[in-house]
Design an enzyme around this catalytic site. Structure first.
Site, PDB file in Angstrom:
ATOM      1  CG  ASP A 107      39.635  44.594  65.040  1.00  0.00           C
ATOM      2  OD1 ASP A 107      39.955  43.474  65.487  1.00  0.00           O
ATOM      3  OD2 ASP A 107      39.644  44.868  63.818  1.00  0.00           O
ATOM      4  CD  GLU A 137      46.736  48.229  75.386  1.00  0.00           C
ATOM      5  OE1 GLU A 137      47.119  48.142  76.564  1.00  0.00           O
ATOM      6  OE2 GLU A 137      47.095  47.435  74.495  1.00  0.00           O
ATOM      7  CG  ASP A 138      44.704  49.094  69.999  1.00  0.00           C
ATOM      8  OD1 ASP A 138      45.880  49.218  70.403  1.00  0.00           O
ATOM      9  OD2 ASP A 138      44.178  47.994  69.764  1.00  0.00           O
ATOM     10  NE  ARG A 179      46.964  48.190  62.539  1.00  0.00           N
ATOM     11  CZ  ARG A 179      46.196  47.396  63.282  1.00  0.00           C
ATOM     12  NH1 ARG A 179      45.781  47.796  64.465  1.00  0.00           N
ATOM     13  NH2 ARG A 179      45.846  46.212  62.822  1.00  0.00           N
ATOM     14  CG  HIS A 215      49.605  47.099  68.779  1.00  0.00           C
ATOM     15  ND1 HIS A 215      48.421  46.412  68.664  1.00  0.00           N
ATOM     16  CD2 HIS A 215      49.404  48.284  68.161  1.00  0.00           C
ATOM     17  CE1 HIS A 215      47.541  47.158  67.998  1.00  0.00           C
ATOM     18  NE2 HIS A 215      48.121  48.293  67.680  1.00  0.00           N
ATOM     19  CB  CYS A 227      44.231  44.556  73.183  1.00  0.00           C
ATOM     20  SG  CYS A 227      45.655  43.617  72.773  1.00  0.00           S
TER      21      CYS A 227
HETATM   22  C1  CIR Z   1      43.854  44.838  65.375  1.00  0.00           C
HETATM   23  O1  CIR Z   1      44.508  44.319  64.460  1.00  0.00           O
HETATM   24  O2  CIR Z   1      43.815  46.039  65.543  1.00  0.00           O
HETATM   25  C2  CIR Z   1      43.074  43.934  66.293  1.00  0.00           C
HETATM   26  N1  CIR Z   1      42.634  42.788  65.562  1.00  0.00           N
HETATM   27  C3  CIR Z   1      43.907  43.532  67.472  1.00  0.00           C
HETATM   28  C4  CIR Z   1      44.270  44.695  68.353  1.00  0.00           C
HETATM   29  C5  CIR Z   1      45.153  44.307  69.478  1.00  0.00           C
HETATM   30  N2  CIR Z   1      45.390  45.417  70.303  1.00  0.00           N
HETATM   31  C6  CIR Z   1      46.502  45.606  70.980  1.00  0.00           C
HETATM   32  O3  CIR Z   1      47.478  44.867  70.842  1.00  0.00           O
HETATM   33  N3  CIR Z   1      46.542  46.682  71.743  1.00  0.00           N
END
Ligand code: CIR
Length: 257
Positions: free
Chosen positions: A62, A67-68, A135, A165, A252
């Site tokens: 991922d 962004e995460d 998360r 999110h 993201c």
């Molecule tokens: C996840 O589940 O972490 C990734 N498959 C998707 C992340 C999406 N990120 C976001 O909304 N900032």
């Protein structure tokens, strides 16, 4: 707000094994995902930003969702502590790049037992809304707001019930305009904004990004596109359908600052 820089990371072939809440959509097709990513970068460049493109990291499926693992504010950067085990190490992969833009005193960290994903953070000027999600926990939010306040910024918690999110369902377009879907339509936190309600069948389209006056809208969400255009924004449309298969969207896929 004016963005000068954007950081993205190329997807790896392992994207196909990314975390998903919608396995019925099938696995992303890697070649198509790369094309969509190239289109995304081209759209960002049209918005007048410098794009830093990081190499794919196969060990983190991922990791294109940059962004995460970090949140960047006008005062400094916060390396997060991503709440999904398989993603947590992404924070160490993004940090050296962040440090190319910020000196030591402007790089802070969310630490265990606090967890936080940048996808839960929505910037509205100097205020940051933070979703409390699967998360992002209470301690992560506490640390995050403490760091913000140290920089003269502020934050507030928004409890989430349905979406992954915060920005899965609500996105700020600047100028007081906010795209809202589902559980965010009626949240008192956002009562003061000019809310544009995204219909349920276009909910994924709520994840648009404002970049220097242009709004990038995902392909295939005509009601959202028209609503954004009616607000007077220039728009660019980018297909993110391969990323949608693993719960990813436009916001993201980049860090904008
Ligand atoms: C996840 O589940 O972490 C990734 N498959 C998707 C992340 C999406 N990120 C976001 O909304 N900032």
């Amino acid at each position: 707000t004016k963005f000068t820089n954007v950081i993205v990371r190329k997807p790896g072939k392992s994207l196909c094994n990314g975390i998903t809440s919608a396995p019925e959509l099938g696995q992303p097709i890697y070649e198509r995902a790369v094309e969509e990513h190239d289109d995304y970068i081209a759209a960002l460049k049209q918005c007048g930003v410098e794009v830093t493109e990081l190499p794919a990291l196969e060990e983190y499926p991922d990791s294109c969702f940059v962004e995460d693992p970090a949140v960047i504010t006008r005062c400094g950067a916060i390396i997060t502590n991503p709440g999904a085990d398989s993603r947590n190490g992404e924070k160490d992969e993004i940090e050296p790049t962040i440090r190319q833009f910020f000196d030591d005193e402007h790089v802070k960290h969310i630490v265990a037992p606090g967890t936080l994903d940048g996808g839960d953070v929505m910037m509205v000027g100097d205020h940051f809304y933070v979703g409390r999600s699967a998360r992002t926990n209470e301690e992560g939010i506490r640390q995050f707001i403490e760091i913000l306040e140290g920089w003269g910024l502020e934050g507030s918690e928004v409890p989430l019930e349905e979406v992954l999110h915060l920005k899965t369902g609500v996105n700020y377009l600047e100028d007081g305009n906010m795209l809202v879907s589902g559980e965010f339509i009626e949240k008192p936190d956002f009562a003061q904004y000019n809310k544009v309600v995204v219909p349920e069948d276009e909910a994924y389209g709520a994840n648009c990004i404002w970049v220097n006056g242009t709004v990038i809208v995902p392909e295939g969400y005509p009601t959202v596109l028209k609503a954004v255009q009616d607000l007077g924004y220039k728009t660019l449309v980018v297909d993110t359908s391969e990323y949608r298969k693993v719960d990813g969207g436009l916001s993201c896929l980049s860090l904008r600052f």
